[in-house]
Design an enzyme around this catalytic site. Structure first.
Site, PDB file in Angstrom:
ATOM      1  N   GLY A 297       0.760  -1.174   0.028  1.00 39.57           N
ATOM      2  CA  GLY A 297      -0.221   0.028  -0.020  1.00 39.57           C
ATOM      3  C   GLY A 297       0.777   1.227   0.166  1.00 39.57           C
ATOM      4  O   GLY A 297       1.494   1.445   1.011  1.00 39.57           O
ATOM      5  N   GLY A 299       0.139   4.792  -0.576  1.00 39.55           N
ATOM      6  CA  GLY A 299      -0.842   6.212  -0.681  1.00 39.55           C
ATOM      7  C   GLY A 299      -2.321   5.896  -0.599  1.00 39.55           C
ATOM      8  O   GLY A 299      -3.048   6.723  -0.801  1.00 39.55           O
ATOM      9  N   GLY A 301      -4.238   5.221   1.834  1.00 33.25           N
ATOM     10  CA  GLY A 301      -4.665   5.281   3.237  1.00 33.25           C
ATOM     11  C   GLY A 301      -5.739   6.694   3.350  1.00 33.25           C
ATOM     12  O   GLY A 301      -5.570   7.584   2.524  1.00 33.25           O
ATOM     13  N   SER A 302      -6.639   6.503   4.279  1.00 34.12           N
ATOM     14  CA  SER A 302      -7.665   7.651   4.481  1.00 34.12           C
ATOM     15  C   SER A 302      -6.943   9.060   4.664  1.00 34.12           C
ATOM     16  O   SER A 302      -7.552   9.979   4.645  1.00 34.12           O
ATOM     17  CB  SER A 302      -8.745   7.057   5.447  1.00 34.12           C
ATOM     18  OG  SER A 302      -8.091   6.860   6.782  1.00 34.12           O
ATOM     19  N   CYS A 304      -3.694   9.479   4.118  1.00 41.94           N
ATOM     20  CA  CYS A 304      -2.399   9.598   3.268  1.00 41.94           C
ATOM     21  C   CYS A 304      -2.416  10.780   2.277  1.00 41.94           C
ATOM     22  O   CYS A 304      -3.546  11.039   1.659  1.00 41.94           O
ATOM     23  CB  CYS A 304      -2.120   8.442   2.650  1.00 41.94           C
ATOM     24  SG  CYS A 304      -2.363   7.167   3.892  1.00 41.94           S
ATOM     25  N   GLY A 339      -6.706   2.052   2.540  1.00 37.63           N
ATOM     26  CA  GLY A 339      -7.773   2.356   1.540  1.00 37.63           C
ATOM     27  C   GLY A 339      -9.032   1.566   1.698  1.00 37.63           C
ATOM     28  O   GLY A 339     -10.150   1.624   0.767  1.00 37.63           O
ATOM     29  N   GLY A 360      -6.476   1.741   9.227  1.00 37.08           N
ATOM     30  CA  GLY A 360      -6.424   2.637   9.979  1.00 37.08           C
ATOM     31  C   GLY A 360      -7.537   3.420  10.628  1.00 37.08           C
ATOM     32  O   GLY A 360      -8.226   3.603  11.408  1.00 37.08           O
ATOM     33  N   ARG A 385      -4.453  10.667  12.933  1.00 37.81           N
ATOM     34  CA  ARG A 385      -3.381  11.606  12.070  1.00 37.81           C
ATOM     35  C   ARG A 385      -2.711  10.614  11.124  1.00 37.81           C
ATOM     36  O   ARG A 385      -2.298   9.486  11.592  1.00 37.81           O
ATOM     37  CB  ARG A 385      -2.695  12.466  12.813  1.00 37.81           C
ATOM     38  CG  ARG A 385      -1.841  11.758  13.797  1.00 37.81           C
ATOM     39  CD  ARG A 385      -1.161  12.867  14.538  1.00 37.81           C
ATOM     40  NE  ARG A 385      -0.139  12.114  15.221  1.00 37.81           N
ATOM     41  CZ  ARG A 385       0.577  12.986  16.511  1.00 37.81           C
ATOM     42  NH1 ARG A 385       0.401  14.123  16.607  1.00 37.81           N
ATOM     43  NH2 ARG A 385       1.445  12.094  17.157  1.00 37.81           N
ATOM     44  N   GLY A 386      -2.183  11.010   9.940  1.00 39.85           N
ATOM     45  CA  GLY A 386      -1.451  10.368   9.246  1.00 39.85           C
ATOM     46  C   GLY A 386      -0.039  10.255   9.918  1.00 39.85           C
ATOM     47  O   GLY A 386       0.396  11.219  10.653  1.00 39.85           O
TER      48      GLY A 386
HETATM   49  P1  XMP Z   1      -6.557   3.521   5.864  1.00 38.47           P
HETATM   50  O1  XMP Z   1      -7.139   3.838   4.743  1.00 38.47           O
HETATM   51  O2  XMP Z   1      -6.685   2.261   6.720  1.00 38.47           O
HETATM   52  O3  XMP Z   1      -5.097   3.735   5.976  1.00 38.47           O
HETATM   53  O4  XMP Z   1      -6.647   4.631   7.196  1.00 38.47           O
HETATM   54  C1  XMP Z   1      -3.991   3.231   7.043  1.00 38.47           C
HETATM   55  C2  XMP Z   1      -2.639   3.206   6.326  1.00 38.47           C
HETATM   56  O5  XMP Z   1      -2.265   4.441   5.922  1.00 38.47           O
HETATM   57  C3  XMP Z   1      -0.784   4.638   5.854  1.00 38.47           C
HETATM   58  N1  XMP Z   1      -0.382   5.762   6.383  1.00 38.47           N
HETATM   59  C4  XMP Z   1       0.016   6.731   5.870  1.00 38.47           C
HETATM   60  N2  XMP Z   1       0.457   6.982   4.506  1.00 38.47           N
HETATM   61  N3  XMP Z   1       0.804   9.141   4.815  1.00 38.47           N
HETATM   62  C5  XMP Z   1       0.894   8.082   3.957  1.00 38.47           C
HETATM   63  O6  XMP Z   1       0.905   8.219   2.671  1.00 38.47           O
HETATM   64  C6  XMP Z   1       0.704   9.164   6.280  1.00 38.47           C
HETATM   65  O7  XMP Z   1       0.767  10.170   6.865  1.00 38.47           O
HETATM   66  C7  XMP Z   1       0.319   7.814   6.475  1.00 38.47           C
HETATM   67  N4  XMP Z   1      -0.130   7.410   7.850  1.00 38.47           N
HETATM   68  C8  XMP Z   1      -0.455   6.072   7.861  1.00 38.47           C
HETATM   69  C9  XMP Z   1      -0.294   3.413   6.855  1.00 38.47           C
HETATM   70  O8  XMP Z   1       0.149   2.338   5.903  1.00 38.47           O
HETATM   71  C10 XMP Z   1      -1.714   2.836   7.319  1.00 38.47           C
HETATM   72  O9  XMP Z   1      -1.511   1.488   8.034  1.00 38.47           O
END
Ligand code: XMP
Length: 472
Positions: A297, A299, A301-302, A304, A339, A360, A385-386
């Protein structure tokens, strides 16, 4: 240059198959997380600092999944979180917490909160057993300066057991004497362990939980590839972590490859998950370095914004479809990370070749995530938060950057508070079992074998969601 089309979950649907399943209960959703770790529940929460610490990891392990403690904290903190999980369901606690008989009620209360533990063995030197104190002993004590020695059950009244006692005998002693804690001592009354009734009951009644060979809950921890990563790995392995995740935003890098190699050389018996990657070559390079599972994965992520900030990424369904054949060739499990917005996305990820999924956003806002429940305009919410967002970058233990030097690849978000994480698991596993019955699949391998995807249009997507009514 030929530009290929890449797809994600919303671009496709699975075609229903003639089903011989009479009930969703006939489906087996167990899966391989990594080469040596099997889970009864094929989805796990993301190793993000607003998603997974010990509280989430404990609940997930009870539900047949696993939590990976994030790495955005100092080593001691992460090790403590791992230990909290390993201690939770431990038929024999090797090193029980102790408190001095001279400690006050106030200090005891602080210790109860600090360790999230309701009883302590009493010992002046941490070795010789002098008594036991539990939260029940303090129910009616008012003076906060009362000494533990005045409230505890003393040595003479204690029921203890010898080193090496088997669980059946321990159960009998606990029930014959109607006690809940059984300290284990050697001939000189030195503390050698503790058996608790709650742990025995939990352990015997929950065959579904994810457990290690000693009956303790499974837990993972993430590490990076920066300066201190081997020091972190050593401390985590000493804390008996079950699986490590080499967690690098661009996992197809010499740093990640080197880190996986070094960790596997030093600790060959600990499973190492490598990631994140979005290409077959990326997966193969990490597998050749020794990875025991691949996290896919870049990019999706919700929270990301990597794709927006850098222009790089591969829509998640195509990433899984491209990587699955490599993982299957080497018999290395694939974790589809990010995603996922609804249970059907998880079914599509597994059908496309993933062995498990990491989420996430779907877990954020649940009770067990770190951080307080806040209130805004009458609504309860939590912060997510990311891990590459501005605030996450600035709050790292050794952050050197200043606000204007950070290039964020993630965002901060307010998410509605949504109760216990087990509701998320129930919703997703329910969706998966239903999905498997549409695919005539009794297990995840059959789901993958029977999967036929069709590509849909925007009109198809609109038709898929509820439409032409006012949803209540
Ligand atoms: P979801 O879609 O389930 O995705 O919320 C969770 C995953 O997103 C990744 N992750 C990031 N990717 N910038 C990114 O591009 C970020 O700041 C970030 N923080 C998390 C990570 O792989 C997570 O498991």
């Amino acid at each position: 240059m030929e530009i290929k089309t890449a797809l994600t979950y919303d671009d496709v649907l699975l075609v229903p198959q003639k089903s011989e399943l009479k009930s969703r209960k006939e489906t087996d959703v167990s899966t391989q997380l990594s080469k040596n770790i099997r889970l009864n529940t094929p989805l796990l929460p993301a190793n993000m600092d607003t998603v997974t610490e010990s509280q989430m990891a404990i609940v997930m392990a009870y539900l047949g999944s696993i939590g990976i403690i994030h790495r955005f904290c100092d080593i001691d903190y992460q090790v403590r979180e791992v230990k909290k999980v390993k201690r939770k369901q431990n038929v024999v606690i090797d090193e029980p917490f102790t408190i001095s008989p001279q400690s006050t009620l106030k200090e005891l209360r602080e210790k109860i909160i600090e360790h999230n533990c309701q009883s302590f063995l009493v010992s002046s030197d941490g070795q010789n057993l002098e008594g036991i104190i539990t939260s029940r002993d303090i129910d009616f004590v008012k003076d906060e300066n009362t000494k533990v020695s005045e409230m505890m059950t003393t040595k003479e009244k204690l029921i203890t057991a010898p080193v090496g006692i088997d669980i059946e005998k321990a159960k009998k002693i606990l029930s014959d004497n109607k006690v809940e804690k059984l300290p284990i001592v050697d001939g000189a009354f030195r503390i050698k362990g503790l058996i608790t009734a709650t742990d025995i009951i939990r352990n015997y009644n929950n065959g579904h939980a994810s457990k290690d060979a000693k009956g303790r809950l499974l837990v993972g921890a993430a590490v990076g590839a920066g300066d201190d990563y081997m020091e972190r790995v050593k401390a985590l392995v000493e804390a008996e972590v079950d699986v490590l995740v080499v967690d690098i935003a661009h996992g197809h890098s010499v740093n990640a490859i080197q880190a996986i190699k070094k960790i596997k050389e030093a600790y060959p018996s600990v499973d190492v998950i490598g990631g994140n990657v979005a290409t077959a070559q990326g997966a193969e390079d990490l597998i050749k370095a020794g990875a025991d599972a691949i996290k896919v994965g870049i990019g999706p992520g919700s929270i990301c914004t990597t794709r927006i900030t850098t222009g790089f990424g591969v829509p998640q369904l195509t990433a899984i479809l491209n990587i699955a054949p490599v993982c299957h060739k080497y018999k290395i499990p694939l974790i589809a990370d990010g995603g996922i917005k609804q249970p059907g996305d998880m079914v599509k990820a597994l059908a496309a070749g993933a062995d498990s999924v990491m989420m996430g956003g779907q877990f954020s806002g649940t009770e067990e995530t770190p951080g307080p429940v806040l209130s805004y305009k009458g609504q309860q919410y939590k912060i997510s938060r990311g891990m590459a967002s501005l605030t996450a970058a600035l709050s790292r233990p050794n952050a050197k950057e200043k606000m204007d030097q950070v290039t964020p690849e993630g965002v901060e978000a307010r998410v509605p508070f949504r109760g216990p994480a087990k509701n998320v698991i129930n919703l997703y596993i329910g969706g998966l079992r239903s999905g498997m019955s549409y695919a005539n699949a009794r297990n995840i391998q059959e789901l993958q074998k029977n999967a036929t995807f069709v590509r849909i249009t925007n009109a198809g997507l609109t038709e898929s969601h509820s439409h032409d009514n006012q949803v209540l």
